[in-house]
Each structure stands twice: as structure tokens, then as C-alpha cells.
Design a protein around this motif. Structure first.
Motif, PDB file in Angstrom:
ATOM      1  N   GLN A 223       4.884   3.734   2.731  1.00  0.00           N
ATOM      2  CA  GLN A 223       4.333   2.496   2.211  1.00  0.00           C
ATOM      3  C   GLN A 223       4.327   1.444   3.334  1.00  0.00           C
ATOM      4  O   GLN A 223       5.191   1.453   4.213  1.00  0.00           O
ATOM      5  CB  GLN A 223       5.160   1.952   1.043  1.00  0.00           C
ATOM      6  CG  GLN A 223       5.311   2.907  -0.121  1.00  0.00           C
ATOM      7  CD  GLN A 223       6.577   3.745  -0.034  1.00  0.00           C
ATOM      8  OE1 GLN A 223       7.503   3.375   0.680  1.00  0.00           O
ATOM      9  NE2 GLN A 223       6.593   4.856  -0.746  1.00  0.00           N
TER      10      GLN A 223
ATOM     11  N   PHE B  10      -7.436   2.279   1.627  1.00  0.00           N
ATOM     12  CA  PHE B  10      -7.047   1.184   0.740  1.00  0.00           C
ATOM     13  C   PHE B  10      -7.936  -0.014   1.080  1.00  0.00           C
ATOM     14  O   PHE B  10      -7.933  -0.491   2.221  1.00  0.00           O
ATOM     15  CB  PHE B  10      -5.579   0.821   0.946  1.00  0.00           C
ATOM     16  CG  PHE B  10      -4.619   1.893   0.510  1.00  0.00           C
ATOM     17  CD1 PHE B  10      -4.053   1.857  -0.752  1.00  0.00           C
ATOM     18  CD2 PHE B  10      -4.288   2.947   1.358  1.00  0.00           C
ATOM     19  CE1 PHE B  10      -3.160   2.834  -1.155  1.00  0.00           C
ATOM     20  CE2 PHE B  10      -3.398   3.924   0.968  1.00  0.00           C
ATOM     21  CZ  PHE B  10      -2.838   3.878  -0.299  1.00  0.00           C
TER      22      PHE B  10
ATOM     23  N   LEU C 201       0.862  -1.182   0.000  1.00  0.00           N
ATOM     24  CA  LEU C 201       0.000   0.000   0.000  1.00  0.00           C
ATOM     25  C   LEU C 201       0.896   1.228   0.000  1.00  0.00           C
ATOM     26  O   LEU C 201       1.697   1.424   0.930  1.00  0.00           O
ATOM     27  CB  LEU C 201      -0.915  -0.005   1.226  1.00  0.00           C
ATOM     28  CG  LEU C 201      -1.685  -1.304   1.502  1.00  0.00           C
ATOM     29  CD1 LEU C 201      -2.608  -1.113   2.710  1.00  0.00           C
ATOM     30  CD2 LEU C 201      -2.478  -1.733   0.278  1.00  0.00           C
TER      31      LEU C 201
ATOM     32  N   VAL D 144      -8.374  -3.766   0.485  1.00  0.00           N
ATOM     33  CA  VAL D 144      -7.624  -4.940   0.005  1.00  0.00           C
ATOM     34  C   VAL D 144      -8.601  -6.111  -0.057  1.00  0.00           C
ATOM     35  O   VAL D 144      -9.224  -6.493   0.955  1.00  0.00           O
ATOM     36  CB  VAL D 144      -6.443  -5.250   0.936  1.00  0.00           C
ATOM     37  CG1 VAL D 144      -5.699  -6.493   0.438  1.00  0.00           C
ATOM     38  CG2 VAL D 144      -5.502  -4.043   1.009  1.00  0.00           C
TER      39      VAL D 144
ATOM     40  N   TRP E 140      -0.754   5.268   9.748  1.00  0.00           N
ATOM     41  CA  TRP E 140      -1.628   4.232   9.222  1.00  0.00           C
ATOM     42  C   TRP E 140      -2.525   3.685  10.335  1.00  0.00           C
ATOM     43  O   TRP E 140      -2.215   3.778  11.521  1.00  0.00           O
ATOM     44  CB  TRP E 140      -0.797   3.078   8.643  1.00  0.00           C
ATOM     45  CG  TRP E 140      -0.056   3.448   7.382  1.00  0.00           C
ATOM     46  CD1 TRP E 140       1.165   4.018   7.306  1.00  0.00           C
ATOM     47  CD2 TRP E 140      -0.512   3.252   6.046  1.00  0.00           C
ATOM     48  NE1 TRP E 140       1.530   4.217   6.008  1.00  0.00           N
ATOM     49  CE2 TRP E 140       0.518   3.749   5.191  1.00  0.00           C
ATOM     50  CE3 TRP E 140      -1.661   2.723   5.469  1.00  0.00           C
ATOM     51  CZ2 TRP E 140       0.424   3.709   3.804  1.00  0.00           C
ATOM     52  CZ3 TRP E 140      -1.754   2.678   4.082  1.00  0.00           C
ATOM     53  CH2 TRP E 140      -0.731   3.170   3.259  1.00  0.00           C
TER      54      TRP E 140
END
Length: 630
Positions: free
Chosen positions: A451, A476, A432, A478, A443
Motif C-alpha cells: 500500500q 489507480f 492505494l 485518483v 509502484w
């Protein structure tokens, strides 16, 4: 105005100036208001003594005074440098003179007249003030003690010299430790039609050690009422705000009637602070309503007893002046700085300015005019973006700043991000990537790098904060991905459509090299294709025969659509194509190597109509129809 320039004497020592208050006889100053001088004798300036007075003015002997120890009684000189005997050496009386001169007199042994001067240019039936400044030159302590005092008699005679209009004397002016200039005056009134008088100055004392004097600034000016000018608020001057211009005011002239029995008026204005004056046309009463003005203007009024005298400055008195200016300027506020906010910030931003004590601030949405946003505050809070304007207001005067101060709220840049959906294969990982210039990261996993690597399906978020401290959140998603499986491939006219058994993040290809996101391939020529579907987990393939045939042809030998043939059939050597008319009659069989049907049957041209075909390609039968157009 007649102005003589025989100048008296200059300065060597500092001289004290005062108005004489000793016992005097017949002397008095104008109790009202005086006009401009109409006659002044200040004896000029220069370092050279003299010249002698014109004939008839004095019967004293002129002495240039160059020999300071030989200046006999009954002598006079005109000088800027008194260096006689042990006398005081004051400067002359005239203000701002450089090397100013005065008349220096060493009294004769016998009391007598020493100065007679005609003064012309006067007006009849007008009151005047004569004045002169005198100083005793003899020091209080000298070789002969205090010495003889000076005592001067003044007389104002008519032009014939026969009629005495006024007289007075200074009384004894004794020697002092320092020279003291003193002013003496007589008020007199001319007879009707009289325009000339004679000034006579006589020495009442005797000569000897003392009775030595200097005279300067002999002046004649009119004596009239004291006239005050005030506005409607009884102010004698006004300082207005520039924003109030142009402004008209009403002024009232009030004479004290101490001299004049009757009063006539002529108002004047000046735009240079009183250096030059202009009569205001038609302004001849005691009340003046001015024209609107935008620049500093000074007003006064000429006053006389007779209208005819208003045109002669020798016959009038002048009022006090009224000054109207626009210097009450208020400085614009000083900005404490522009502000900025992030787009996601919902808290109001506070703008502020600084002003002096006694000043408040109003806020507007425009540099001129506009809407009042906030009043009486040096701060303003708002959620809006843009430029705001602060105007200073003086509480005492009500004046506002001529210019408003702009203060800006800027919108800061927020990281520009897009949410993403990514696949993860069973047992695999995916990266990501939230990289943004000059930013920090947080995050949902707790990591702080641009990342991260994840190994499980799910939703991941990252807060990205740029150098301006503005943040944006990126998501994101997934998704667990499966190996792609092709369910079907179909031809739709000249398009190829691929479907899969499951929905996923797939890409598609006709040649295994060039892939696209769409499962529809448009405008594909007929032929045999290897369809590929892939994701990060692998690739699925299938062969597909793509049959594309023209919907019409026009066999007219123009080399455009002259033949009808299935596209790409040459790739299938065992294929057969059969063409029928609408009654089912076989008209033509085409091989894969044939260029196509030209619209003829047994040498005859077939008419425009619909025709049918049947094709067998790799064991698959395809049927359809097309148009022949002539």
C-alpha cells in the motif's frame, strides 16, 4: 529315436574336448547338415557303477571297478568316478551331466572286438553319420613311460552282420599330460529298405601298460545337405520393430547338394525358441511366405530325398534356423521436465527430451497418430499451451518407440487485479492498496510496499509479481473530489432520482444511515425523506416530499385496492386532497387521516372512468389522474 542310458564315467578332473585330427583310416564327418540324433548312448548318470552291458554287446568281463588297483586287462566298467591306478580322472563328455558316466575299457592283451550294438529305427537309402567320443586315460608320464597308445576300429555292418557298409579306425591315440576327449565319425548309406545296422568297435592294439580308454556319447544321426535359409535381403535372421508387427516374410531354402540328389521339403515353425516345432501345412517347396506374425518365431525346413521320408525324423536332415524376433525395441525419450509460462509472456517455450546416441526425436500433438509438429530434433519450441508428445526414432533401424513421452507446458497464475478510481479531497490524502498473496510490488512512485499513501490527484500504477514470477499491472486513478452538492431531487412514479451539480464518486441515502452507489432509489413508499449525498470530502442533505399515488383502484369490497389514497400523506397533517370527475365536479375531499376514497358520491357508486386529483402538501401542489375500475 532309440536312446540308451548305461552311462559312462563321471568327472573328477577337467577334460579338454577337441575334434580328432590325427592320421586316421576311413573316418569322416558329415560334410552336409545333420538332423537330430536318432540314437544316443551316453551311459547315463549316477554315483553307483554299472550295471553291466546287456548280453551280446561285449565279450569283455564286467568289473565294478571298486578296487582301483585290480582292474585287469580285458575288463570294462560303467562309472562316473575313474579311480584306477594312476589314470587320468576326467568327467564324462556329455554336456551338463551331473555325475555323468562313461564306458571305461582296459584293453585285452590281444586285439579284438569289445563292443557290438544293433541300432534300429533307420531309413533305407539314407545317409547317416555315426560318431563317438574317446579319451586316452593313461598319463603321458607314468611308471611305464608313455605307455601303449589306444587304437579303435569302427565298423558299420548290415543287420545280418555279413555286409560291411563302412569302416575306419582312430589311428594311434597317444597318452597326454591331460585327458583330451576326441570325436571320431563314419558316414555311411543304408540300402533300400534297410532299417537296422550293427555298430562294432574293436581294439586294434594290445594290452599291457596303457591302451586304457573311455568312450561316451555314441550317436547316430542323418547326414544330408547343408541347407541355408535366408530372406529376400539374404539375411539369415531378422530383428524387427514391434511397430512393424504383424509381419510376413519370404524365406528361401538353399541346399548345397553335397549329399542329396533330389530334395523334398517340409517347413516348420517354433514359438518357443526352437524347443518344439510344428509343421506348416502346405509349406512343401523351397520358398516359404509366412503368415503374418507378431511374436518371435523361428523357422526351419526338413529336407529329404524321398517324400515318404519327411514324416520320419530318422530319415531327414534339418536346415539352419531363421529367427524372426521383435526385440528391436526403442526406449521412449526421457523428458527433461515440464515447462510453464506466464500469460503475458510472448516468448516461445522450449521443450526438450534426452535419447541415446543414434536416436532422433519427432514431436506430435497426440499420444497416438496426431499431427507431426517437428522432426529430427530433441527440442521443440512453441507459444502454445498443452501437452506435446516426443517419439524416439532409431536412425539405423527406423524403429520407433512404442510409447511417446508427454511433455507439458502449463499456464501459470497471474495476479488477478482490477483497476480502481478513488477520490482525494482538497488538501487530503488517500491510500492505494494492491495487496496480493506472496507477491512483490513496484509502484510508479518507486515504492515497493503493498500500500502507498498519495496526496495528489493523478494516475498511479503498480507492477505486482507473484511467486511464479508472473506480473500484472494495476492502475489507480485518483480524482480530485469536491464536496457534494445536491442539484435536484425528483419523484418519478414510485422512484426517487437524485442529481448533483458535479460528477463524482458519490454514495446516496434516504435515511443518512444506509448508502448506495446509485443515485436512483426504486420502489420507494411515499413520504418525507432526508436525501444524503456523500464522498470522502463530506455530506450534502435535502428534504424531499415523495408523493406516490395509485394509478388505479377497484372498489369491489375484496379488500384489495378498495380505496384510493396518496401514500404517506399521513406524514403531512396540513395536506388536502381533492378528487374530481372528468367534468371537473368535486366528488371528495380527503384529509391526511382519511383512509381514502371508496368510489362513492352521495351514496352512489361512481362508474369506471378516469378521475383527477389535486393535492396541496406543505405548500406544494401536485396534480394527477387515476382509474376507477369496476
Amino acid at each position: 529315436m532309440k536312446l540308451f542310458k548305461y552311462t559312462i564315467f563321471s568327472l573328477i578332473a577337467v577334460c579338454t574336448i577337441s575334434t580328432h585330427v590325427q592320421a586316421q583310416t576311413g573316418l569322416s564327418f558329415c560334410n552336409g547338415n545333420s538332423g537330430d540324433p536318432i540314437f544316443v548312448e551316453d551311459f547315463g548318470t549316477g554315483t553307483v557303477n554299472g550295471p553291466a552291458l546287456p548280453a551280446g554287446i561285449t565279450n569283455y568281463n564286467y568289473d565294478d571297478g571298486l578296487d582301483g588297483n585290480n582292474f585287469p586287462d580285458g575288463s570294462y566298467t560303467i562309472t562316473s568316478n575313474i579311480a584306477f591306478f594312476d589314470w587320468h580322472g576326467p568327467s564324462d563328455h556329455t554336456e551338463d551331466d551331473v555325475n555323468g558316466r562313461s564306458l571305461v575299457v582296459n584293453a585285452a592283451f590281444a586285439a579284438n572286438e569289445f563292443y557290438r550294438l544293433p541300432v534300429t529305427g533307420l531309413c533305407g537309402n539314407t545317409t547317416y553319420e555315426f560318431s563317438a567320443w574317446l579319451v586316452n586315460l593313461h598319463p603321458a608320464m607314468s611308471g611305464c613311460g608313455t605307455g601303449l597308445p589306444i587304437n579303435v576300429k569302427f565298423e558299420i555292418l548290415d543287420n545280418t552282420g555279413a555286409t560291411l557298409l563302412a569302416e575306419g579306425d582312430t589311428g594311434d591315440i597317444n597318452a597326454a599330460n591331460a585327458p583330451v576327449w576326441e570325436e571320431y565319425a563314419i558316414v555311411f548309406t543304408t540300402s533300400p529298405g534297410q532299417d537296422e545296422v550293427i555298430l562294432v568297435m574293436s581294439n586294434n592294439g594290445i594290452g599291457g601298460c596303457g591302451n586304457d580308454l573311455a568312450i561316451d556319447d555314441i550317436t547316430f544321426k542323418t547326414c544330408g545337405d547343408s541347407v541355408e535359409i535366408a530372406d529376400a535381403e539374404n539375411n539369415t535372421s531378422a530383428s524387427e520393430c514391434p511397430s512393424n508387427a504383424p509381419l510376413s516374410i519370404t524365406l528361401m531354402a538353399t541346399p548345397d547338394s553335397s549329399i542329396f540328389m533330389n530334395h523334398v521339403y517340409q517347413w516348420q515353425s517354433s514359438n518357443d525358441g526352437g524347443t518344439s516345432w510344428i509343421d506348416i501345412v502346405g509349406a512343401t517347396s523351397d520358398v516359404l511366405t509366412t503368415e503374418p506374425v507378431s511374436v518371435a518365431t523361428t523357422y526351419r525346413v526338413k529336407v529329404a530325398q524321398d517324400p515318404a521320408n519327411l514324416t520320419n525324423d530318422s530319415c531327414i536332415t534339418l536346415s539352419d534356423v531363421y529367427e524372426l524376433d521383435f526385440t528391436n525395441i526403442i526406449a521412449e525419450p526421457v523428458s527433461d521436465g515440464d515447462q510453464s509460462r506466464c500469460p503475458s509472456d510472448t516468448n516461445p517455450v522450449t521443450l526438450s527430451v534426452t535419447v541415446p546416441a543414434g536416436t532422433t526425436v519427432d514431436w506430435y500433438d497426440d499420444a497416438v497418430g496426431g499431427t507431426l509438429l517437428a522432426a529430427n530434433s530433441t527440442t521443440y519450441q512453441t507459444n502454445a499451451l498443452g501437452t506435446f508428445y516426443a517419439e524416439a526414432l532409431n536412425v539405423a533401424t527406423g524403429c520407433i518407440s512404442e510409447v511417446r513421452t508427454e511433455v507439458i507446458i502449463n499456464l501459470l497464475e497471474t495476479p488477478d487485479v482490477e483497476d480502481q478510481t478513488l477520490d482525494i479531497c482538497d488538501g487530503g490524502t488517500t491510500s492505494l492498496d494492491a495487496t496480493f498473496p506472496n507477491a512483490t510490488y513496484l509502484w510508479s512512485t518507486g515504492e515497493t510496499t503493498p500500500q502507498i499513501i498519495v496526496n495528489a490527484a493523478g494516475t498511479y500504477t503498480v507492477d505486482i509479481t507473484n511467486a511464479d514470477s508472473c506480473s500484472a499491472s494495476q492502475t489507480f486513478t485518483v480524482v480530485a473530489a469536491m464536496l457534494p452538492e445536491i442539484q435536484n431531487v425528483v419523484t418519478s412514479e414510485d422512484d426517487i432520482i437524485v442529481s448533483t451539480t458535479v460528477v463524482g464518486n458519490f454514495t446516496y441515502s434516504l435515511d443518512g444511515v444506509n448508502f448506495q452507489d446509485s443515485n436512483v432509489f426504486e420502489n420507494v413508499p411515499g413520504g418525507l425523506y432526508t436525501i444524503s449525498v456523500r464522498n470522502d470530502c463530506g455530506v450534502a442533505t435535502r428534504e424531499h416530499t415523495h408523493i406516490v399515488f395509485p394509478a388505479f383502484f377497484t372498489p369491489n369490497n375484496d379488500r384489495i385496492h378498495d380505496l384510493w389514497q396518496i401514500e404517506g400523506i399521513s406524514n403531512f397533517p396540513t395536506a388536502n386532497v381533492y378528487i374530481f370527475n372528468r367534468h371537473g365536479k368535486l366528488l371528495r375531499q380527503l384529509s391526511p387521516s382519511s383512509l381514502g376514497w371508496d368510489g362513492n358520491y352521495l351514496g352512489r357508486q361512481m362508474p369506471s372512468s378516469e378521475y383527477w386529483f389535486r393535492a396541496t402538501i406543505d405548500g406544494e401542489e401536485v396534480r394527477g389522474h387515476f382509474s376507477l375500475i369496476r
